[in-house]
Design a protein around this motif. Structure first.
Motif, PDB file in Angstrom:
ATOM      1  N   GLN A 133       0.831  -1.206   0.000  1.00 31.84           N
ATOM      2  CA  GLN A 133       0.000   0.000   0.000  1.00 31.84           C
ATOM      3  C   GLN A 133       0.866   1.257   0.000  1.00 31.84           C
ATOM      4  O   GLN A 133       0.513   2.260  -0.629  1.00 31.84           O
ATOM      5  N   ALA A 134       2.013   1.215   0.690  1.00 34.04           N
ATOM      6  CA  ALA A 134       2.924   2.350   0.651  1.00 34.04           C
ATOM      7  C   ALA A 134       3.447   2.574  -0.768  1.00 34.04           C
ATOM      8  O   ALA A 134       3.557   3.716  -1.235  1.00 34.04           O
ATOM      9  N   ALA A 135       3.765   1.467  -1.461  1.00 35.54           N
ATOM     10  CA  ALA A 135       4.206   1.578  -2.842  1.00 35.54           C
ATOM     11  C   ALA A 135       3.105   2.162  -3.728  1.00 35.54           C
ATOM     12  O   ALA A 135       3.373   2.981  -4.619  1.00 35.54           O
ATOM     13  N   ALA A 136       1.865   1.766  -3.461  1.00 36.53           N
ATOM     14  CA  ALA A 136       0.736   2.291  -4.231  1.00 36.53           C
ATOM     15  C   ALA A 136       0.563   3.790  -3.982  1.00 36.53           C
ATOM     16  O   ALA A 136       0.284   4.555  -4.917  1.00 36.53           O
ATOM     17  N   PHE A 137       0.724   4.238  -2.740  1.00 33.66           N
ATOM     18  CA  PHE A 137       0.636   5.669  -2.441  1.00 33.66           C
ATOM     19  C   PHE A 137       1.738   6.436  -3.174  1.00 33.66           C
ATOM     20  O   PHE A 137       1.518   7.516  -3.721  1.00 33.66           O
ATOM     21  N   TRP A 138       2.947   5.872  -3.164  1.00 31.88           N
ATOM     22  CA  TRP A 138       4.085   6.537  -3.816  1.00 31.88           C
ATOM     23  C   TRP A 138       3.838   6.668  -5.311  1.00 31.88           C
ATOM     24  O   TRP A 138       4.078   7.722  -5.909  1.00 31.88           O
ATOM     25  N   VAL A 139       3.350   5.579  -5.925  1.00 31.47           N
ATOM     26  CA  VAL A 139       3.053   5.610  -7.354  1.00 31.47           C
ATOM     27  C   VAL A 139       1.931   6.597  -7.649  1.00 31.47           C
ATOM     28  O   VAL A 139       1.967   7.327  -8.645  1.00 31.47           O
ATOM     29  N   SER A 140       0.932   6.649  -6.777  1.00 34.15           N
ATOM     30  CA  SER A 140      -0.164   7.582  -6.968  1.00 34.15           C
ATOM     31  C   SER A 140       0.328   9.025  -6.947  1.00 34.15           C
ATOM     32  O   SER A 140      -0.107   9.856  -7.751  1.00 34.15           O
ATOM     33  N   SER A 145      -1.863  14.221 -11.615  1.00 39.91           N
ATOM     34  CA  SER A 145      -3.218  14.426 -12.115  1.00 39.91           C
ATOM     35  C   SER A 145      -3.412  13.895 -13.526  1.00 39.91           C
ATOM     36  O   SER A 145      -4.486  14.032 -14.093  1.00 39.91           O
ATOM     37  N   HIS A 146      -2.391  13.287 -14.092  1.00 37.18           N
ATOM     38  CA  HIS A 146      -2.471  12.774 -15.459  1.00 37.18           C
ATOM     39  C   HIS A 146      -3.023  11.351 -15.439  1.00 37.18           C
ATOM     40  O   HIS A 146      -2.392  10.439 -14.897  1.00 37.18           O
ATOM     41  N   VAL A 263      -6.465  16.796  -8.188  1.00 32.53           N
ATOM     42  CA  VAL A 263      -5.552  16.478  -7.098  1.00 32.53           C
ATOM     43  C   VAL A 263      -5.236  17.751  -6.338  1.00 32.53           C
ATOM     44  O   VAL A 263      -4.849  18.757  -6.918  1.00 32.53           O
ATOM     45  N   THR A 264      -5.438  17.733  -5.025  1.00 30.42           N
ATOM     46  CA  THR A 264      -5.155  18.911  -4.204  1.00 30.42           C
ATOM     47  C   THR A 264      -3.997  18.700  -3.247  1.00 30.42           C
ATOM     48  O   THR A 264      -3.364  19.651  -2.822  1.00 30.42           O
ATOM     49  N   GLU A 265      -3.727  17.450  -2.864  1.00 26.38           N
ATOM     50  CA  GLU A 265      -2.679  17.196  -1.890  1.00 26.38           C
ATOM     51  C   GLU A 265      -2.164  15.774  -2.049  1.00 26.38           C
ATOM     52  O   GLU A 265      -2.906  14.867  -2.427  1.00 26.38           O
ATOM     53  N   GLU A 266      -0.901  15.555  -1.775  1.00 28.81           N
ATOM     54  CA  GLU A 266      -0.310  14.221  -1.916  1.00 28.81           C
ATOM     55  C   GLU A 266      -0.669  13.337  -0.730  1.00 28.81           C
ATOM     56  O   GLU A 266      -0.921  13.810   0.369  1.00 28.81           O
ATOM     57  N   LEU A 267      -0.671  12.030  -1.012  1.00 29.40           N
ATOM     58  CA  LEU A 267      -0.900  11.046   0.044  1.00 29.40           C
ATOM     59  C   LEU A 267       0.379  10.854   0.850  1.00 29.40           C
ATOM     60  O   LEU A 267       1.486  10.954   0.323  1.00 29.40           O
ATOM     61  N   ASP A 268       0.224  10.585   2.126  1.00 29.82           N
ATOM     62  CA  ASP A 268       1.352  10.346   3.010  1.00 29.82           C
ATOM     63  C   ASP A 268       1.754   8.872   2.926  1.00 29.82           C
ATOM     64  O   ASP A 268       1.057   7.993   3.426  1.00 29.82           O
TER      65      ASP A 268
END
Length: 612
Positions: A133-140, A145-146, A263-268
């Protein structure tokens, strides 16, 4: 020679496959237990078929040993010799039809299962730490926004993870993550989920440990484990790239993959890494295990003897580490241990014991308004496991938020359910007390050792009876002469020529994944048929690699039962309130499967043309 027994054996085998594809449940009444339903499915159908064949004397104790005795006296004692650069020297002196007391034609079910479960446990416990899930957040975050770029990044990430972890752990965690991600960002879930399923199953052909079918092929055809990767890496790359192109084409409409995302803010990323220490230890152990397995594959060592000690070491670490954190009140999987939990235990005759939720032991049902409603009924230890929905709060649609507090506060919680005593409890106090004691004890240990008890339900236990029963059923077909008949058909259709064999085995492999009881059953059956066809060593090797490609991409197929991963994938989606029909599943898989079949088998043919 076809007899009544051989025809009956084939009919029973086919009927068992039908129930694997279309499971049913029959209501029965048992003494003291009342009305129950007997499921006839992936686990029970092959076992019932064996019982029927045994009662009809079409299968007996001597069947499994017969091949061992006959192979030792058979004139077909050819030895496998493979030309460089993929010469498997450790198998050079092994008869092609060699068997052991615990398997036939070099395929040993207990070897395969021990190896698979050892690696599966290490991969699942690594995933529990939050790595995927951390890898998924990083990729996200990298995708921004593309839309198309994010789609591509997710595909590459899932492919890379599936290469090393195998398809099952990625299906388990990736599916739940994408359900929540597409829900809160208001994306069409179909394109992302279908792409995840295709990427995970295609990538499992790279390492021989990526899929149980790969292990069957390496054992059955005496393929060196490192050589297996050398043979399959190019077909994998070709299949993966063309699959991505096919997916991009069929999901080209903006409703499936929007051009721009809000997209307004990045995931932690660090908010979902629940156990950094465990993540490092698990990564080192799994990586070291894979490296050692590749090295010892050049020697005369069964690889399960390597994977099992590593799994035991990981299990020991999990128990010790969880106990240490319990005694020191260190947060475990996002939840601080409750030291006084034992003082608030529910009454055995009135209350249902604690339930571990956080997506790791709970079930969910869709409500009429589309939101998930958590079913608080405690699930047994074999229940499926997924991520916690709280990683993406429902109020943050189209917004990327810091999820540290949400995840850590809700990943692992416990609840006490109070129910009125039922008529069954009053009538059978002994059974009620035993059940309550079992659930209470299980819940206590699950809170004390959350890593192991979170991994336990995720292990594919259904594979054990299914694999052994498939071996026995196919051995029954061998005993009745069907394997020799099928082998004769293969010889007549291909004239023992390499390229016709590659395409016949490949296409048949993809088809049989759908109609022979998962890709495991198809692989075992075709392995026996190819071995019985008495092909040349080069053609035999080409058939093995063709089967490896077909058994993996065959999971991206027309029926959910084409693979255990497909059945698991559907179960997770249904728990999350997403119901994809068999027709829809087949529709979106048709184009990727066709292009991967053509490209994959073409690359295998090109490889064999260069090598031989």
């Amino acid at each position: 020679m076809i007899t009544g027994s051989s025809i009956g054996t084939l009919v029973v085998f086919i009927i068992s496959i039908v129930f694997v594809i279309y499971p049913v449940s029959i209501p029965i009444r048992l003494p003291y237990l009342g009305r129950k339903r007997l499921p006839i499915n992936l686990t029970t159908a092959p076992i019932l078929a064996i019982a029927i064949l045994w009662a009809a004397q079409c299968l007996g104790p001597s069947v499994v040993d017969q091949r061992r005795h006959s192979s030792s006296s058979s004139s077909d004692q050819r030895r496998i010799q493979v030309s460089p650069p993929f010469c498997d020297s450790q198998y050079a002196e092994r008869p092609a039809n060699a068997t052991s007391s615990s398997g036939t034609d070099g395929v040993k079910p207990y070897n395969i299962l021990i190896l698979f479960f050892s690696l599966a446990y290490m991969a699942i416990t690594l995933d529990i730490t939050g790595v995927l899930q951390a890898a998924a957040f990083w990729v996200s975050n990298k995708g921004g926004s593309h839309g198309y770029r994010l789609f591509f990044y997710f595909y590459v990430m899932l492919t890379a993870l599936s290469v090393f972890l195998g398809n099952d752990p990625v299906i388990l965690s990736g599916t739940a993550f994408l359900v929540y991600y597409t829900r809160v960002t208001e994306l069409n879930h179909m394109s992302w989920l279908m792409s995840e399923f295709a990427a995970a199953n295609t990538a499992s052909m790279v390492l021989f440990v990526g899929n149980p079918t790969n292990v069957v092929i390496c054992e059955g055809f005496s393929v060196n484990n490192a050589a297996f990767t050398a043979y399959t890496i190019l077909p994998f790359l070709g299949c993966s790239v063309t699959c991505l192109i096919a997916l991009g084409f069929q999901f080209r409409k903006p409703k499936y993959i929007p051009r721009r995302l809000t997209v307004t803010e990045e995931l932690d990323v660090w908010s979902v890494l629940l156990d950094p220490t465990g993540a490092w230890v698990g990564s080192v152990l799994l990586g070291t295990c894979l490296i050692v397995i590749i090295i010892v594959s050049f020697f005369h060592v069964d690889v399960w003897k390597i994977s099992l000690p590593f799994a035991v070491a990981k299990f020991t670490y999990d128990i010790v580490w969880d106990h240490y954190r319990w005694t020191k009140s260190i947060p475990m999987l996002g939840q601080r241990p409750k030291r006084k939990w034992s003082d608030d235990l529910p009454s055995p005759t009135k209350d249902v014991p604690l339930e571990i939720v956080g997506g790791r032991g709970s079930s969910e049902k869709p409500s009429p308004d589309g939101d998930d409603v958590r079913d608080l009924t405690p699930l047994p230890p074999t229940a499926s496991v997924t991520f916690e929905e709280a990683s993406f709060p429902a109020t943050t649609a189209n917004t990327r938020v810091n999820t540290r507090n949400n995840t850590r506060d809700t990943t692992l919680t416990s609840r006490t359910l109070v129910n009125e005593p039922s008529e069954r409890t009053t009538a059978k106090p002994l059974l009620a007390r035993l059940r309550s004691r079992y659930l209470t004890t299980y819940a206590k240990f699950a809170l004390h050792f959350p890593t192991f008890f979170t991994a336990l339900p995720r292990l594919p236990f259904a594979l054990v009876p299914f694999a052994f029963s498939q071996f026995m059923l196919i051995e029954a077909l061998t005993h009745q002469g069907w394997i020799e008949i099928f082998a004769t058909w293969l010889v007549r259709a291909s004239d023992k020529q390499m390229y016709p064999v590659i395409w016949l085995v490949g296409v048949l492999g993809v088809i049989l994944c759908n109609i022979s009881g998962t890709n495991i059953g198809a692989t075992i059956l075709l392995t026996k048929v190819i071995r019985a066809a008495d092909l040349s060593p080069q053609t035999n090797r080409a058939a093995a690699i063709s089967l490896a490609v077909a058994s993996n991409i065959g999971a991206v197929s027309f029926t959910y039962s084409a693979s255990l991963a497909g059945l698991l994938w559907r179960q997770i989606l249904q728990q999350k309130g997403i119901f994809i029909t068999q027709k829809t599943f087949a529709y979106w898989n048709t184009l990727p499967l066709l292009v991967m079949t053509v490209v994959g088998l073409a690359i295998v043919s090109a490889e064999m043309a260069v090598l031989y």
